[in-house]
Design an enzyme around this catalytic site. Structure first.
Site, PDB file in Angstrom:
ATOM      1  N   SER A  88      52.670  35.529  37.487  1.00  0.00           N
ATOM      2  CA  SER A  88      53.181  36.864  37.855  1.00  0.00           C
ATOM      3  C   SER A  88      54.814  36.488  37.766  1.00  0.00           C
ATOM      4  CB  SER A  88      52.768  37.235  39.262  1.00  0.00           C
ATOM      5  OG  SER A  88      53.716  38.402  39.634  1.00  0.00           O
ATOM      6  N   TYR A 135      51.824  35.900  48.150  1.00  0.00           N
ATOM      7  CA  TYR A 135      51.724  36.352  46.814  1.00  0.00           C
ATOM      8  C   TYR A 135      52.669  35.331  45.924  1.00  0.00           C
ATOM      9  CZ  TYR A 135      50.681  39.126  42.607  1.00  0.00           C
ATOM     10  OH  TYR A 135      50.553  38.991  41.435  1.00  0.00           O
ATOM     11  N   LYS A 158      51.797  32.373  43.432  1.00  0.00           N
ATOM     12  CA  LYS A 158      51.893  32.422  41.796  1.00  0.00           C
ATOM     13  C   LYS A 158      52.813  31.376  41.556  1.00  0.00           C
ATOM     14  CE  LYS A 158      49.250  35.874  41.067  1.00  0.00           C
ATOM     15  NZ  LYS A 158      48.043  35.656  40.255  1.00  0.00           N
TER      16      LYS A 158
END
Length: 273
Positions: free
Chosen positions: A140, A153, A157
Site C-alpha cells: 500500500s 495497517y 504494509k
C-alpha cells in the site's frame, strides 16, 4: 499468445475488489486461477462465471493449513503452480496508537502480514522445484510513507515491502521472482465501506485527491499485477510498484487520521448538504 498462457495462479481474497479484478484478468490472459477467499457464495459464483480454468477454495488466510490446502490444490488440479497473489486484506485496527487493543493489532497483523508470509513461504516450497515462479503481494502507499493509513495497517504494509525485498534476495537464484504493488486509494468494497458503502462517494473522494484527477479502479491494480506475473517482468524482482497517481512522489494530498480519511469525511458532509 496471451501473457499468462498455461500459468496457474492463486489469488487470496479473490472473490471481490482487486482480487476479483485480478482473477478475471488472469483468465482473460489465458491463465488458470484458484480463488481463495472466505466469501463462499461470491467466490463460488465468480469461479463458475469464469469457467473451467477457475476454481474456488474457501480459505481463511490466518490459517497456515488453509493456505497450504489452497496452494496444493491449485498445484495438483490446475498446475503446476506458477504464481501467487497475496491480496487478502482488511482495514483492521483504527484509532489512536494509545487506544489500539492488542487483540485488534494481532488480528490485523495476522491478515495483512502473517498471511503474506505464509503465502510466500508455501508458494516457495511448491514452486522452487519447478525453477520458475512469480509472487506478487499487496502492499500500500501506507507501506511506503506514514500518514496514509491506520497505525497497524501501516506497520503491516511496511512489513510486506520488507519481506518482498528480503525474500527476493534469497529466491532469485531459484528462478522465483517476488514483487509487490502499493495501491493508493482504490474504489473497492473495502474502501466503499468507509463511506457507508456508497461507491459514488468514495469514487469522487478518491478522484478529488488524485493528482491525475480520476479515481483508481481495481482493474488498474490488476493490470500491474498481471504484468509482474508475466514474462514481460522476467527481470524484475524485489520491487514495490506504487500505483497512486504519484502521491508518494509528488507530495501527500490527504492525511489519514486513523478513523476515516479526511477526504471521505468531507465527501460524506458534502453528500448530506
Amino acid at each position: 499468445m496471451n501473457r499468462l498462457d498455461e500459468q496457474c495462479i492463486v489469488v487470496t481474497g479473490g472473490a471481490s475488489g482487486i482480487g476479483e479484478a485480478t482473477a478475471r484478468a488472469i483468465i482473460k490472459e489465458g491463465g488458470k486461477v484458484l480463488i481463495a477467499d472466505l466469501q463462499e457464495q461470491e467466490g463460488q459464483a465468480l469461479a463458475e462465471e469464469l469457467g473451467a480454468n477457475a476454481v474456488f477454495q474457501q480459505t481463511d488466510v490466518t490459517s497456515e493449513e488453509a493456505i497450504i490446502t489452497a496452494l496444493e490444490r491449485a498445484n495438483t488440479e490446475l498446475g503446476p503452480l506458477t504464481g501467487v497473489v497475496n491480496n487478502a486484506g482488511i482495514v483492521g485496527a483504527v484509532g489512536s496508537i494509545a487506544e489500539t487493543s492488542v487483540e485488534a493489532f494481532d488480528r490485523t497483523m495476522s491478515i495483512l502480514a502473517r498471511a503474506v508470509f505464509l503465502g510466500v513461504k508455501h508458494a516457495t516450497r511448491i514452486m522452487k522445484p519447478h525453477g520458475k515462479g512469480s509472487i506478487v503481494s499487496l502492499a500500500s502507499t501506507a507501506g511506503i510513507v506514514g500518514g496514509l493509513g491506520p497505525h497497524t495497517y501501516t506497520m503491516a504494509k511496511h512489513g510486506v515491502v520488507g519481506l518482498t525485498k528480503s525474500a527476493a534476495s534469497e529466491l532469485s537464484s531459484y528462478g522465483l521472482r517476488i514483487n509487490a504493488v502499493a495501491p493508493g486509494g482504490t474504489v473497492t468494497p473495502l474502501t466503499a465501506a468507509l463511506a457507508g458503502n456508497d461507491t459514488g462517494i468514495i469514487t469522487q473522494a478518491i478522484a478529488d485527491t488524485s493528482p491525475l484527477g480520476f479515481a483508481c479502479m481495481p482493474e488498474d491494480i490488476a493490470d500491474s499485477i498481471i504484468f509482474l506475473l508475466s514474462d514481460e517482468a522476467r527481470y524484475i524482482t524485489g520491487q514495490t510498484l506504487a500505483i497512486d497517481a504519484g502521491i508518494t512522489t509528488s507530495g501527500l494530498h490527504t492525511t489519514f487520521h486513523n478513523d476515516d480519511a479526511e477526504v471521505i469525511l468531507h465527501a460524506n458532509q458534502r453528500a448530506k448538504e
